[in-house]
Design a protein around this motif. Structure first.
Motif, PDB file in Angstrom:
ATOM      1  N   ALA A 157       0.868  -1.221  -0.056  1.00  0.00           N
ATOM      2  CA  ALA A 157       0.062  -0.154  -0.127  1.00  0.00           C
ATOM      3  C   ALA A 157       0.745   1.289   0.047  1.00  0.00           C
ATOM      4  O   ALA A 157       1.947   1.291   0.803  1.00  0.00           O
ATOM      5  CB  ALA A 157      -0.809  -0.033   1.194  1.00  0.00           C
ATOM      6  N   VAL A 158       0.652   2.065  -1.257  1.00  0.00           N
ATOM      7  CA  VAL A 158       1.155   3.548  -0.954  1.00  0.00           C
ATOM      8  C   VAL A 158       0.330   4.527  -0.567  1.00  0.00           C
ATOM      9  O   VAL A 158      -0.798   4.707  -1.177  1.00  0.00           O
ATOM     10  CB  VAL A 158       1.916   3.743  -2.135  1.00  0.00           C
ATOM     11  N   SER A 159       0.213   4.779   0.458  1.00  0.00           N
ATOM     12  CA  SER A 159      -0.866   5.839   1.062  1.00  0.00           C
ATOM     13  C   SER A 159      -0.584   6.850   1.925  1.00  0.00           C
ATOM     14  O   SER A 159       0.621   7.082   2.506  1.00  0.00           O
ATOM     15  CB  SER A 159      -1.585   4.753   1.946  1.00  0.00           C
ATOM     16  N   ALA A 160      -1.340   7.747   1.846  1.00  0.00           N
ATOM     17  CA  ALA A 160      -1.097   8.724   3.066  1.00  0.00           C
ATOM     18  C   ALA A 160      -1.563   8.717   4.357  1.00  0.00           C
ATOM     19  O   ALA A 160      -1.129   9.359   5.115  1.00  0.00           O
ATOM     20  CB  ALA A 160      -1.855  10.312   2.505  1.00  0.00           C
ATOM     21  N   GLY A 161      -2.127   7.476   4.580  1.00  0.00           N
ATOM     22  CA  GLY A 161      -2.099   7.116   5.904  1.00  0.00           C
ATOM     23  C   GLY A 161      -3.461   7.676   6.704  1.00  0.00           C
ATOM     24  O   GLY A 161      -3.420   7.654   7.945  1.00  0.00           O
ATOM     25  N   TYR A 162      -4.264   8.361   5.905  1.00  0.00           N
ATOM     26  CA  TYR A 162      -5.505   9.296   6.603  1.00  0.00           C
ATOM     27  C   TYR A 162      -6.669   8.480   6.441  1.00  0.00           C
ATOM     28  O   TYR A 162      -7.528   8.422   5.748  1.00  0.00           O
ATOM     29  CB  TYR A 162      -5.646  10.475   5.731  1.00  0.00           C
ATOM     30  N   MET A 163      -6.907   7.877   7.704  1.00  0.00           N
ATOM     31  CA  MET A 163      -8.055   6.738   7.704  1.00  0.00           C
ATOM     32  C   MET A 163      -8.532   6.585   9.228  1.00  0.00           C
ATOM     33  O   MET A 163      -7.710   6.826  10.237  1.00  0.00           O
ATOM     34  CB  MET A 163      -7.901   5.467   7.125  1.00  0.00           C
TER      35      MET A 163
END
Length: 357
Positions: A157-163
């Protein structure tokens, strides 16, 4: 394949709207409305995912391009994304994908099983959810992950981690490695330039490092005059070293003018070199530079004896001296990461592929 897929991360609120529970935006939707991400929509008495099974394209990349330098180095990864995003970054480097409102741009359709089979057919070690943030298409990504694991293929996963917490827990139970964009280290930066907040991203980083087996690396895009001060870089590096650990690889990447920041200059190479020195002074073992040609910033060094173990030229691995199992052959120190016997060299290629349904 249905384009509108049922989802589970939502609840009804008293005024009749339905609130999405995927991320801290907490979008509250009337019938037919879409969330800020644009791809999660209220349809009847539920929120559906409108991009399930539809992609903006598939490519085989080197794993180092994600960037992941300690996750099966030299291997190939089948990469894809969809459309939309739950952040509103003014500096978005993939705005043609993440900001599109044209569902017809999603021309490639593929089932989870077809994606896993294609990755196996092409010899990919992993499949990456990237280009836009997989947080917003997590149901599709989770189904793809299940199909990949059945073929012994890893997921990235390449993500901004906003969850939010529940969605984060469910999603990352299916993921083997993540590169999280830590876009800056002040809430002011996040609010003004991404329309989001810093703390949920820090919560994701802490969760991944301390409560999962997901291999974690971090990327910070350095934007001149916005998040590149000595003070902010020192605070960021100290936090990573203290809260996550010295062995979490940190990538500093160069900004180029994009989206709504076309008048902002490119990041000078000197800024990245300065950032690397600050992070190393903070005690981080593995600090890399991206979007610039920098031999030291591409190389994996032993954190104990400082010998170069994996020497890269952009995404090409020119030399590797890592011993079997991921150890320094000189001093015997263990190198953090996920390694197999030998290191591949997929190189700088980017190979578009057609999956089929």
């Amino acid at each position: 394949m249905s384009e509108h897929h049922p989802t589970h991360y939502w609840h009804r609120i008293e005024d009749g709207r339905i609130q999405c529970d995927v991320c801290p935006r907490d979008c509250k939707l009337h019938e037919g409305q879409r969330g800020a991400c644009f791809v999660r929509m209220r349809e009847g008495d539920e929120i559906v995912l409108t991009t399930y099974g539809r992609s903006s394209g598939f490519c085989i990349d080197p794993i180092e391009k994600k960037p992941l330098n300690h996750f099966y180095p030299g291997s190939s990864v089948l990469s894809f994304g969809t459309a939309g995003c739950n952040l509103a970054c003014r500096f978005c480097q993939n705005s043609d994908i993440s900001k599109t409102r044209d569902m017809d741009a999603l021309m490639d359709q593929a089932s989870p099983e077809a994606i896993a089979a294609a990755a196996a057919r092409h010899g990919c070690r992993s499949v990456a959810f990237t280009y836009n943030d997989p947080v917003i298409f997590l149901e599709y990504a989770m189904d793809v992950a299940d199909a990949c694991h059945a073929h012994n293929i890893k997921t990235v996963a390449v993500s901004a981690g906003y969850m939010h917490e529940k969605a984060r827990r469910d999603f990352y139970s299916k993921i083997d490695a993540a590169n999280i964009d830590l876009k800056g280290f002040t809430d002011d930066f996040y609010f003004k330039l991404t329309a989001a907040h810093l703390q949920p991203v820090l919560d994701t980083l802490l969760y991944l490092k301390h409560e999962t087996d997901v291999w974690l690396e971090i990327t910070t895009l350095l934007i001149p005059g916005k998040n590149d001060s000595d003070e902010e870089l020192t605070a960021l590096s100290n936090w990573v070293a203290r809260e996550l650990g010295r062995d979490v690889p940190l990538h500093f990447s160069a900004f180029h003018p994009a989206h709504k920041m076309l008048d902002t200059p490119r990041t000078p190479p000197e800024t990245l070199s300065r950032a690397r020195k600050i992070a190393m002074k903070a005690g981080l073992d593995y600090v890399y530079l991206g979007n610039v040609h920098d031999a030291a910033g591409d190389t994996t060094f032993c954190p104990h004896c400082h010998e170069p173990l994996i020497e890269r030229d952009w995404y090409d691995i020119k030399r590797h001296a890592l011993a079997q199992g991921g150890f320094c052959p000189g001093c015997g120190a263990a190198i953090a990461g996920r390694f197999e016997d030998g290191i591949g060299n997929f190189g700088c290629r980017r190979v578009p592929v057609t999956i089929g349904q």
